[in-house]
Scaffold this active site. Sequence first.
Site, short mmCIF file in Angstrom:
data_model
loop_
_atom_site.label_atom_id
_atom_site.label_comp_id
_atom_site.label_asym_id
_atom_site.label_seq_id
_atom_site.Cartn_x
_atom_site.Cartn_y
_atom_site.Cartn_z
CB SER A 136 125.73 14.95 64.73
OG SER A 136 124.33 15.21 64.73
CD GLU A 180 127.77 25.57 76.52
OE1 GLU A 180 128.68 25.95 77.30
OE2 GLU A 180 128.00 25.00 75.44
CE LYS A 226 126.86 19.08 71.52
NZ LYS A 226 125.68 18.40 70.91
C1 LIG Z 1 124.78 19.16 70.09
C2 LIG Z 1 124.41 18.39 68.95
C3 LIG Z 1 124.32 18.97 67.68
C4 LIG Z 1 124.51 20.45 67.44
O1 LIG Z 1 125.79 20.93 67.72
P1 LIG Z 1 126.80 21.33 66.59
O2 LIG Z 1 127.86 22.04 67.33
O3 LIG Z 1 126.09 22.20 65.62
O4 LIG Z 1 127.28 20.08 65.97
C5 LIG Z 1 124.03 18.18 66.60
N1 LIG Z 1 123.79 16.85 66.77
C6 LIG Z 1 123.85 16.26 67.98
C7 LIG Z 1 123.58 14.81 68.07
C8 LIG Z 1 124.16 16.99 69.10
O5 LIG Z 1 124.22 16.40 70.28
#
Ligand SMILES: *Cc1c(COP(=O)(O)O)cnc(C)c1O
Length: 401
Positions: free
Chosen positions: A383, A116, A94
């Site tokens: 992610s 948010e 993010k």
């Molecule tokens: C917020 C988040 C997601 C989901 O958000 P996307 O916009 O779908 O990528 C996925 N993995 C992590 C670690 C997150 O913090």
Amino acid sequence: MSKSYFKTYPNEKGYFGEYGGAYIPPVLEEEMRKITEAYFKISKSHEFISQLRSIRKHYQGRPTPVYYCNRLSEKYSGRIYLKREDLNHTGAHKLNHCMGEALLAKYLGKKRLIAETGAGQHGVALATAAAYFGLECEIHMGEVDIKKEHPNVVRMKILGAEVVPVTHGLKTLKEAVDSAFEAYLKDPINTIYCIGSVVGPHPFPMMVRDFQRVVGIEAKEQFFDMTGELPDNVVACVGGGSNAMGIFSAFIEDEEVTLYGVEPAGRDLSVIGEHAATITHGSPGILHGFKCYTLQDEKGEPAPVYSVASGLDYPGVGPEHSMLHDLKRVKYSSATDKDAIDAFYELSRLEGIIPALESAHAVAHALKIAKEHPRQSILVNLSGRGDKDIDFIVDNYGLPK
Ligand SMILES: *Cc1c(COP(=O)(O)O)cnc(C)c1O
């Protein structure tokens, strides 16, 4: 798929095929138009590009590595690679779009960032960006998530952000978006809404995707350096869809690469309110100012959603994903809570990497592909890291034997 994908999508009005656009009150239309114009100008300037590049390298710790999972691959007879977005500063992908959005806010002369947050990851990333740039920061978060993600709430406060608890409805991500939008409407001149994913009215889905493209650009080159080829499969979890668009974007025009978006199947895919598999079980509708696949109840209202991973429980999804689904360029499937928890422990114990519960959905699907197609390579976008989830998992699911 034509070679000019990024020139074609979105179109001038912010549409990806029939999805996207901006269904917003007139006061915001003017603001969104200004932001769009400024974004096109600023994001192409040498100064902006070199500043963002320097931040990514010296502050965020980019490029993040691509790692080959030795023991996991051996056990599942596959070839599994991870793009380590968990190693970003603040522990998830993010920050890629938050630093971009906050840098844009700085150029636009804004004083305050509003957003948010679900799991708190976006809130922490934005509070971090606000601290870096010396901007005020206000984060709206559902009360349920506040209880579940306590460490992230404390982090945001330490970083100087104001956390606004949202107490209506299901008290999770959807209500937090409503609340943050309302706060933004009160002062769009001095504030900018920094959305947490490739969702919301135009130009957000485009901007966030562009800021996340760095993930795919790096991963493609790194994977090629390691193997001399393109991956057979690329897998990412899909909440709003930003980490997935980040990695998919580099491979969209490579038709031989199969792309998988993994949605949260929660506790039960056949019961509304027990999952958040928006694309695989939803239908087109309008939510939070844009058109996309949505989960709706009988009255056409956004349905309650659930996933063990707070960052994935959103009743909509990015417009670009909605289009890529219709075009059949990306295959969307789902993983249950249980699949994700199992994958969480597999990756932790076989590789020494504790994944975020969101990312564990992608890992779960990768293990499935490995079993079905043993010789194929699989690149997973990891992610985020799972530190935020450890107490919740051990308290609710216990440690495996
Ligand atoms: C917020 C988040 C997601 C989901 O958000 P996307 O916009 O779908 O990528 C996925 N993995 C992590 C670690 C997150 O913090």
